[in-house]
Design an enzyme around this catalytic site. Structure first.
Site, mmCIF file in Angstrom:
data_model
loop_
_atom_site.group_PDB
_atom_site.id
_atom_site.type_symbol
_atom_site.label_atom_id
_atom_site.label_comp_id
_atom_site.label_asym_id
_atom_site.label_seq_id
_atom_site.Cartn_x
_atom_site.Cartn_y
_atom_site.Cartn_z
ATOM 1 C CE LYS A 193 -4.197 -1.711 0.304
ATOM 2 N NZ LYS A 193 -5.131 -1.539 -0.819
ATOM 3 C CE LYS A 195 -4.518 6.953 -0.888
ATOM 4 N NZ LYS A 195 -5.882 6.716 -0.972
ATOM 5 C CB CYS A 391 31.845 -0.438 31.796
ATOM 6 S SG CYS A 391 32.049 1.202 32.486
ATOM 7 C CG HIS A 520 31.709 0.836 27.098
ATOM 8 N ND1 HIS A 520 30.599 0.142 27.518
ATOM 9 C CD2 HIS A 520 31.951 1.774 28.047
ATOM 10 C CE1 HIS A 520 30.176 0.647 28.660
ATOM 11 N NE2 HIS A 520 30.972 1.642 29.008
ATOM 12 C CD GLU A 522 30.244 -2.036 24.443
ATOM 13 O OE1 GLU A 522 31.339 -2.552 24.764
ATOM 14 O OE2 GLU A 522 29.544 -1.394 25.247
HETATM 15 N N1 GLN Z 1 28.248 2.999 36.821
HETATM 16 C C1 GLN Z 1 29.607 2.683 36.577
HETATM 17 C C2 GLN Z 1 30.509 3.895 36.620
HETATM 18 O O1 GLN Z 1 30.049 4.997 36.488
HETATM 19 C C3 GLN Z 1 29.773 1.949 35.272
HETATM 20 C C4 GLN Z 1 29.425 2.771 34.086
HETATM 21 C C5 GLN Z 1 29.253 1.947 32.842
HETATM 22 O O2 GLN Z 1 29.070 0.747 32.899
HETATM 23 N N2 GLN Z 1 29.291 2.591 31.700
HETATM 24 O O3 GLN Z 1 31.696 3.756 36.749
#
Ligand code: GLN
Length: 549
Positions: A193, A195, A391, A520, A522
């Site tokens: 569709k 629309k 973390c 991090h 990731e």
């Molecule tokens: N709360 C934790 C800190 O401030 C870990 C932070 C997080 O996992 N990004 O150190």
């Protein structure tokens, strides 16, 4: 000799019909297709009044993506960095919060003396100048401007008006508008569709704009009939109607756009040329698709957190897993474990981790759900299940180890005190640099920092180098006072900050894989180059899976 540079080109990507159609992925895919010869700078315009998403709940807004320069930005920057290898900057995420902040500062300085400060021209000028400023500083060939939300939302109207004016200023031959819309197939009718798309384009027309290209997100490839209708009612060539079919693997999207002729149309309309370079991704995507279709080698990874209700909260973690799956030719199935449910007894550890080959405890804040996470860490440490703590996950691994191995029963996080937990041994404490911090926004230890890796450790084997640079977002650290006792009981601190005494990586020798990082990993994982910590963690999970057979 200086060559005559082409004028900067602009592509504006807007959304119609509904939100959540994947404008970020669409923009990133366009960047992927055109970035071979062009310097492309992505800009994301968000309508909210927060300065940045750093103070928002990820359940509402998805993951907060952290840039190397320390910017806390919209998760779409994760897509841009993963898709076209650009290292983004904080001011490329424009928010209404930033725009108004800048205008109000100017007003107080007296920059507008004698004048009334108005939405038009002052807000729209501020937006345009912000965009021009980035194009100039970065010497961009092409600026990709993605406007958050849906055309017609009050929140995005000032951005839409700004890009309408931008079109007149840069010249129509230098700017292209792409509208991402939705083509439903109502059950029963089995017909695509058009629309809602027509209405969304009308909404754009009312604002003085018309799209040059429409990408129709649909469960199927768009058929000729619907393309013809959209072409006729929305006043664009039929070849400029592109299928944005739903896919399992987002990295496939640029290839679908390419098949549909998108880069050719962009080349033609903007008078630019940059051949799409798909070689590095093609074999990896084939593997992902094959693994999705067949019952391939599979590992199950539990992600334990409290934002599990919204997968977008952990978008980069899921992508990092996908990258490992493609490289290792594995199907990785993430399962979500809401650790508050472990605490209330709604689910049991044995039950929920049965059949799991690896566990990730990701980043987080606050005490809700942490006792559940600590129980998970104890379980995987004792049962030798591969573990990756990111973390907060690493900090909680230290609390668990201190409590159950070092005998420090009251070991806890300083962070918990703010929520009323008393009488603790603070094995994780506030970073000294955070002691004077009172404001919450953009005040954590943020962005890229160097990490020095201790030779002879697992981390050194994994990274194969003495120094890496990774991205951080935290206020707390492993308390250096407790490092000796933790070391005496077997924990190894294998990565330290370059210029300060902050633990950045820890590991447990003798365990098949028990690693934690304060950074991090990731955030910098790529399809063609998965984050090494994830890669080795998944390899260990696969070995564990083989052993369990
Ligand atoms: N709360 C934790 C800190 O401030 C870990 C932070 C997080 O996992 N990004 O150190």
């Amino acid at each position: 000799m200086t060559t005559l540079k082409q004028p900067v080109k602009y592509i504006v990507i807007t959304g119609g019909v509904l939100s959540g159609l994947g404008k970020g992925i669409a923009s990133a895919s366009i960047g992927f297709l055109l970035s071979d010869r062009l310097k492309i700078i992505p800009i994301k315009c968000d309508g909210y009044l927060n300065t940045d998403p750093g103070t928002m709940n990820p359940i509402e807004h998805g993951e907060v993506f952290v840039l190397d320069d320390g910017g806390e930005v919209d998760m779409d920057f994760g897509h841009y960095e993963r898709f076209f290898g650009v290292t983004c900057k904080s001011n490329w995420n424009i928010t209404m919060g930033k725009i108004f902040q800048s205008i109000l500062e100017k007003e107080r300085k007296g920059d507008y003396l004698g004048r009334t400060v108005q939405y038009i021209p002052h807000v729209t000028d501020e937006i345009k100048n912000w965009i021009y400023g980035i194009a100039r500083t970065e010497q961009a060939d092409l600026v990709l401007v993605e406007i958050g939300g849906t055309v017609g939302d009050m929140e995005s109207d000032l951005y839409i008006e700004a890009v309408r004016q931008l079109r007149n200023e840069v010249g129509r031959e230098n700017i292209l508008f792409i509208q991402l819309t939705y083509i439903p197939i109502p059950s029963g009718s089995m017909e695509q569709k058009s629309k809602p798309t027509q209405q969304s384009v009308k909404s754009m027309n009312e604002r003085g704009l018309e799209p040059d290209i429409i990408i129709g997100r649909c469960a199927q490839l768009l058929d000729e009939k619907v393309k013809g209708k959209i072409s006729m009612f929305c006043n664009i060539e039929k070849e400029a109607v592109i299928s944005g079919i739903d896919v399992e693997c987002v990295y496939e999207i640029p290839f679908i756009y390419e098949q549909e002729g998108l880069s050719e149309i962009i080349h033609k309309k903007l008078q630019i040329y940059s051949p799409p370079n798909c070689d590095a991704w093609e074999p990896l995507i084939k593997r992902i698709k094959r693994n999705q279709a067949q019952s391939a080698k599979k590992v199950t990874i539990a992600i334990c957190g409290k934002y599990t209700a919204l997968e977008d909260s952990y978008a980069s973690i899921i992508e990092a897993l996908n990258h490992c799956g493609a490289q290792l030719d594995l199907m990785i199935e993430p399962i979500w474990l809401e650790t508050t449910d472990l605490e209330t007894g709604k689910i049991s550890l044995d039950q929920s981790l049965h059949g799991t080959h690896g566990v990730i405890v990701p980043g987080g804040f606050g005490v809700r759900g942490i006792e559940g996470k600590i129980a998970v860490v104890q379980y995987v440490r004792e049962r030798l299940v591969p573990f990756l703590g990111i973390c907060y996950g690493m900090q909680l691994a230290v609390v668990e180890f201190a409590r159950h191995v070092c005998g420090l029963e009251k070991a806890h996080l300083r962070e918990a005190e703010a929520e009323g937990v008393t009488n603790i041994i603070p094995v994780v404490d506030l970073l000294p640099s955070q002691r004077k911090v009172t404001r919450k926004g953009a005040s954590m230890r943020l962005g890229g920092h160097n990490v020095i890796i201790k030779p002879g450790t697992r981390a050194h084997d994994i990274f194969g180098t003495d120094c890496i640079r990774r991205r951080f977002r935290h206020r707390y650290e492993i308390n250096p006072e407790y490092v000796p006792v933790l070391e005496q009981h077997g924990l190894v601190f294998s990565g330290m900050a370059e210029s300060e005494d902050i633990v950045q990586i820890l590991e447990l020798p003798g365990h098949p894989f028990f690693l934690g990082s304060q950074f991090h990993p990731e955030l910098t994982s790529k399809l063609e180059e998965p984050a090494p910590l994830f890669f080795h963690f998944i390899r260990a999970a696969y070995d564990y899976q083989e052993k369990c057979k």
